[in-house]
Write a protein that holds these residues in place. Structure first.
Motif, PDB file in Angstrom:
ATOM      1  N   ASP A  54       0.880  -1.339  -0.142  1.00 30.01           N
ATOM      2  CA  ASP A  54      -0.010  -0.077  -0.173  1.00 30.01           C
ATOM      3  C   ASP A  54       0.802   1.337   0.081  1.00 30.01           C
ATOM      4  OD1 ASP A  54      -2.222   1.625   0.008  1.00 30.01           O
ATOM      5  OD2 ASP A  54      -3.029   0.897   1.950  1.00 30.01           O
ATOM      6  N   TRP A 127      -4.510  -0.303  -7.507  1.00 29.78           N
ATOM      7  CA  TRP A 127      -5.728  -1.396  -7.121  1.00 29.78           C
ATOM      8  C   TRP A 127      -6.545  -0.618  -6.179  1.00 29.78           C
ATOM      9  CZ3 TRP A 127      -5.267  -1.278  -1.851  1.00 29.78           C
ATOM     10  CH2 TRP A 127      -4.122  -1.306  -1.162  1.00 29.78           C
ATOM     11  N   ARG A 128      -6.352   0.690  -5.569  1.00 33.98           N
ATOM     12  CA  ARG A 128      -7.310   1.643  -5.132  1.00 33.98           C
ATOM     13  C   ARG A 128      -8.523   2.038  -6.046  1.00 33.98           C
ATOM     14  NH1 ARG A 128      -7.106   1.884   0.070  1.00 33.98           N
ATOM     15  NH2 ARG A 128      -5.318   1.625   1.151  1.00 33.98           N
ATOM     16  N   TRP A 133      -8.350  -8.502  -9.079  1.00 30.40           N
ATOM     17  CA  TRP A 133      -8.507 -10.002  -8.755  1.00 30.40           C
ATOM     18  C   TRP A 133      -7.331 -10.680  -7.945  1.00 30.40           C
ATOM     19  CZ3 TRP A 133     -11.169  -7.687 -12.353  1.00 30.40           C
ATOM     20  CH2 TRP A 133     -12.564  -7.871 -12.636  1.00 30.40           C
ATOM     21  N   ARG A 149      -3.933 -13.222   1.696  1.00 28.57           N
ATOM     22  CA  ARG A 149      -5.177 -13.075   1.861  1.00 28.57           C
ATOM     23  C   ARG A 149      -5.375 -11.722   2.544  1.00 28.57           C
ATOM     24  NH1 ARG A 149      -5.499 -18.697   2.712  1.00 28.57           N
ATOM     25  NH2 ARG A 149      -4.722 -18.447   4.990  1.00 28.57           N
ATOM     26  N   GLU A 153      -7.747  -8.845   0.709  1.00 28.15           N
ATOM     27  CA  GLU A 153      -8.746  -8.136   1.625  1.00 28.15           C
ATOM     28  C   GLU A 153      -8.565  -6.813   1.627  1.00 28.15           C
ATOM     29  OE1 GLU A 153      -9.144 -10.311   5.190  1.00 28.15           O
ATOM     30  OE2 GLU A 153      -9.407 -12.172   4.267  1.00 28.15           O
ATOM     31  N   ARG A 154      -7.537  -6.145   1.731  1.00 30.61           N
ATOM     32  CA  ARG A 154      -7.200  -4.820   1.957  1.00 30.61           C
ATOM     33  C   ARG A 154      -7.514  -4.381   0.815  1.00 30.61           C
ATOM     34  NH1 ARG A 154      -0.994  -2.905   3.689  1.00 30.61           N
ATOM     35  NH2 ARG A 154      -0.744  -3.834   1.730  1.00 30.61           N
ATOM     36  N   MET A 155      -7.183  -4.785  -0.471  1.00 26.35           N
ATOM     37  CA  MET A 155      -7.389  -4.413  -1.857  1.00 26.35           C
ATOM     38  C   MET A 155      -8.812  -4.462  -2.206  1.00 26.35           C
ATOM     39  SD  MET A 155      -4.432  -6.560  -3.654  1.00 26.35           S
ATOM     40  CE  MET A 155      -4.897  -6.127  -5.550  1.00 26.35           C
ATOM     41  N   GLN A 156      -9.652  -5.113  -1.617  1.00 24.99           N
ATOM     42  CA  GLN A 156     -10.930  -5.468  -1.802  1.00 24.99           C
ATOM     43  C   GLN A 156     -11.084  -6.131  -3.141  1.00 24.99           C
ATOM     44  OE1 GLN A 156     -13.429  -1.549  -1.247  1.00 24.99           O
ATOM     45  NE2 GLN A 156     -12.847  -1.910   0.835  1.00 24.99           N
ATOM     46  N   ALA A 157     -10.067  -7.174  -3.316  1.00 27.11           N
ATOM     47  CA  ALA A 157      -9.981  -7.721  -4.612  1.00 27.11           C
ATOM     48  C   ALA A 157     -11.255  -8.832  -4.578  1.00 27.11           C
ATOM     49  CB  ALA A 157      -8.536  -8.391  -4.701  1.00 27.11           C
ATOM     50  N   ARG A 158     -11.346  -9.447  -6.113  1.00 23.28           N
ATOM     51  CA  ARG A 158     -12.315 -10.461  -5.965  1.00 23.28           C
ATOM     52  C   ARG A 158     -11.168 -11.794  -5.984  1.00 23.28           C
ATOM     53  NH1 ARG A 158     -13.426  -6.571  -9.429  1.00 23.28           N
ATOM     54  NH2 ARG A 158     -15.852  -6.264  -9.899  1.00 23.28           N
TER      55      ARG A 158
END
Length: 189
Positions: A54, A127-128, A133, A149, A153-158
């Motif tokens: 980040d 990614w923000r 993915w 993981r 999760e922090r990225m709010q990725a699929r």
């Protein structure tokens, strides 16, 4: 793989030659590279057992977030400032699901990573602002699945998970292609 800035510039030169939209796919260290683009042609990002620092973090910060797995190689720069993976690591931790021949080829074709590349702080990651993915490699012995993981999760990725090693593009290419196709289909609409 000489510096994060050099790698970001190389990606930029490549994107100049491509008509968009583009889905960028990264593995390991390259996650920091694709997240550093601001090219508007980039429609989505796909992380395959990749590192996603980040803003203000380094690749090393996220790589060393969790304790290394027992048997993981002690990585450090040589006298020229480059990090090489020891040959036994290809069998033990890098691509344990690859064939013997594939591991030998990987070791022979290895390119070192400059220590400076993992020490550079990143800016606001792409990614923000773009859909992402993340393929979590559950049997990864280089980047713990727990760390993957956390980043996903922090990225709010699929998030997609698979029982694969650190190098699924070699050992489970259908899994990787499936995630990439999913990203392409979602961004093509």
């Amino acid at each position: 793989m000489t510096s994060l800035a050099d790698d970001i510039a190389a990606l930029g030169r490549t994107l100049e030659r491509v008509d968009g939209p583009v889905v960028l796919v990264a593995h390991a260290y390259a996650g920091a590279v694709i997240a550093s683009t601001n090219d508007q042609k980039v429609a989505a990002l796909v992380y395959v057992a990749a590192l996603a620092p980040d803003q203000g973090e380094t690749v090393g910060d996220v790589f060393y977030r969790a304790k290394p797995r027992p048997g993981a190689p002690q990585l450090g720069p040589d006298r020229h400032g480059f990090i090489w993976l020891p040959e036994p690591a290809f069998t033990d931790v890098f691509a344990q699901n690859a064939t013997e021949r594939e591991r030998a080829q990987l070791a022979a074709a290895q390119r070192p990573l400059a220590a400076a590349a993992i020490e550079a702080r990143v800016g606001r990651p792409a990614w923000r602002d773009r859909p992402s993915w993340f393929l979590v490699a559950e049997e990864d012995r280089m980047i713990p699945a727990e760390t993957q993981r956390f980043m996903a999760e922090r990225m709010q990725a699929r998030v997609r998970t698979a029982v694969v090693d650190h190098l699924p593009m070699v050992t489970a290419p259908d899994v990787v292609v499936g995630v990439v196709r999913e990203a392409v289909a979602a961004t093509a609409q």
